[in-house]
Design an enzyme around this catalytic site. Structure first.
Site, short mmCIF file in Angstrom:
data_model
loop_
_atom_site.label_atom_id
_atom_site.label_comp_id
_atom_site.label_asym_id
_atom_site.label_seq_id
_atom_site.Cartn_x
_atom_site.Cartn_y
_atom_site.Cartn_z
N TYR A 144 47.58 35.54 34.44
CA TYR A 144 48.55 34.06 35.45
C TYR A 144 49.75 34.07 33.68
O TYR A 144 50.83 33.84 34.21
CB TYR A 144 48.02 33.03 35.16
N LYS A 191 33.58 40.74 38.20
CA LYS A 191 33.77 41.56 38.52
C LYS A 191 33.46 43.12 37.97
O LYS A 191 34.37 43.69 37.92
CB LYS A 191 36.02 41.48 38.87
N ASP A 225 33.69 39.42 44.85
CA ASP A 225 33.68 39.49 46.14
C ASP A 225 32.36 39.30 47.51
O ASP A 225 32.15 38.39 48.13
CB ASP A 225 33.80 40.99 47.13
N ASP A 249 41.47 30.47 41.31
CA ASP A 249 42.81 29.75 42.47
C ASP A 249 42.12 29.78 43.57
O ASP A 249 42.11 29.52 44.49
CB ASP A 249 43.49 30.32 41.79
N ASP A 253 40.29 27.64 47.15
CA ASP A 253 41.27 27.36 47.91
C ASP A 253 39.81 27.79 49.41
O ASP A 253 39.75 26.77 49.87
CB ASP A 253 42.47 27.78 48.57
C1 IPM Z 1 47.32 25.40 42.17
C2 IPM Z 1 47.80 26.04 42.50
C3 IPM Z 1 48.79 26.52 41.37
C4 IPM Z 1 47.65 28.35 40.76
C5 IPM Z 1 50.21 27.53 41.33
C6 IPM Z 1 51.49 26.29 41.99
C7 IPM Z 1 50.79 27.97 40.15
O1 IPM Z 1 47.74 27.12 43.24
O2 IPM Z 1 47.03 24.90 41.47
O3 IPM Z 1 45.68 26.00 42.60
O4 IPM Z 1 48.35 29.08 40.85
O5 IPM Z 1 47.14 28.16 39.85
MN MN Z 2 45.63 27.21 44.07
#
Ligand code: IPM
Ligand code: MN
Length: 363
Positions: A144, A191, A225, A249, A253
């Protein structure tokens, strides 16, 4: 305790979940004797339309004067093409906020709330025993924030993934501390079988810190993975999940998906040295339902609970809000998390009110 809080509601559903949740913040703060001074600032398209910038100077100044930021949401996909990629809220506001304030420790709890099992795409037998995951995601390092190279001729591109010992130790220490408090095991993600540098290094730094400072904590290393698979097949096996920026990240999600709604995912991003912190629902701006008053405020409310826990060191308030949310969700739900049972469908403000009605303080 006295704290200055910057309120950055942003775009989409950000303003309405923020407005609905502020009375809860005020009531709990008063009840617990905290002095919270809130000041509003603009971010995202809400700022762009006034200042021509999604993160204007005056918002930076407000953040610098504050001890913490309560963040709503930013980004409106239908307007993204008005801005060059570098001027969009992700790269102009979110990532610079993380970098400037050193918000290295990102905590994202994912729970399947009792009564909401049906929201999950997973079978009930896979969820039996309860999903209760807390992601500790490193937030200021890795690819990042590494150097970025783009070949002028368009033949190659490179994002450097660098991790320092200090960065890995900072996030690992935060995870191990929680583990020591709760008695829960830590699962560290990497990994290491392929990424000889950042993968193997991550694993060895985490293990060494564990052996020296936290030998009593149960630690397991799992490849990213495989972990992604286990999230779907045995999500109840894990508690505290320690991971890099990019892995966190993606996995958080996925975990929110298994809980059934992004509208329930709270997050705290903390500077472990200064204590500066930003709290935000991780679910995004949901522009399709913005302005209708039906957005789910639960992630915002749970982010406020995290503010009490981490910025005010008030576990009583945090636990009371989290417990009240669990209870309220059994009877009341916003439309996005409605399931076929007797729970009443309520709007954003009514959902917050229902949670407030369930708050009791233990002495
Ligand atoms: C999160 C979001 C952010 C990230 C983006 C919007 C920069 O997806 O906070 O998870 O990738 O960290
Ligand atoms: Mn995210």
């Amino acid at each position: 305790m006295k704290k200055m809080v910057a309120i950055l509601a942003g775009d989409g559903i950000g303003p309405e979940i923020m407005e609905a949740s502020r009375p809860l913040l005020a009531v709990v703060a008063r009840g617990q004797g905290h002095d919270i001074i809130c000041q509003e600032g603009r971010v995202g398209f809400a700022a762009y339309d006034v200042h021509g910038d999604v993160m204007p100077e005056e918002t930076w100044e407000l953040c610098c004067r504050s001890d913490a930021i309560l963040f709503g949401a930013v980004g409106l996909p239908q307007r993204d093409n008005e801005l060059t990629p570098d001027m969009r809220p992700e790269r102009r506001a979110l990532l610079p906020l993380r970098r400037k304030f050193g918000l290295a420790v990102n905590i994202r709890p994912v729970r399947v709330f009792p009564g909401l099992e049906k929201l999950s795409p997973l079978k009930e037998r896979v969820l039996a025993g309860g999903v209760n995951l807390t992601f500790f995601r490193e937030l200021t390092g890795g690819d990042y924030f590494g150097e970025k190279y783009l070949d002028r001729a368009g033949e190659w591109a490179e994002d450097v993934c660098r991790y320092t010992r200090e960065q890995i130790e900072a996030i690992a220490r935060a995870a191990f501390r929680m583990a020591r408090e709760t008695g829960e095991p830590v699962t560290s993600i990497d990994k290491a079988n392929v990424l000889g540098a950042t993968g193997t290094y991550w694993r060895s730094v985490v293990q060494a810190l564990h052996d020296v400072e936290f030998p009593e904590v149960k630690l397991e290393h799992v490849y990213v993975d495989a972990f992604n698979l286990y999230l779907m097949t045995q999500p109840t096996r894990f508690r505290i999940v320690l991971c890099s920026n990019a892995h966190g990240d993606i996995l958080s999600d996925g975990a929110a998906g298994l809980a059934g709604s992004m509208g329930l995912l709270a997050s705290a991003s903390i500077n472990p040295e200064s204590g500066y912190a930003m709290y935000e629902p991780a679910g995004g701006s949901a522009p399709d339902i913005a302005g209708l008053g039906i957005a789910n405020p639960v992630a915002m409310v749970l982010s406020i609970a995290m503010f009490f826990r981490h910025s005010l060191r008030d576990n009583v308030a945090a636990n009371a809000i989290e417990w009240a949310t669990t209870i309220a969700l059994q009877k009341y739900r916003t439309k996005d998390i409605a399931t076929e049972d007797s729970a009443r469908i309520v709007n954003t403000k009514e959902m917050v009110q229902a949670i407030m009605d369930c708050i009791t303080f233990s002495p």
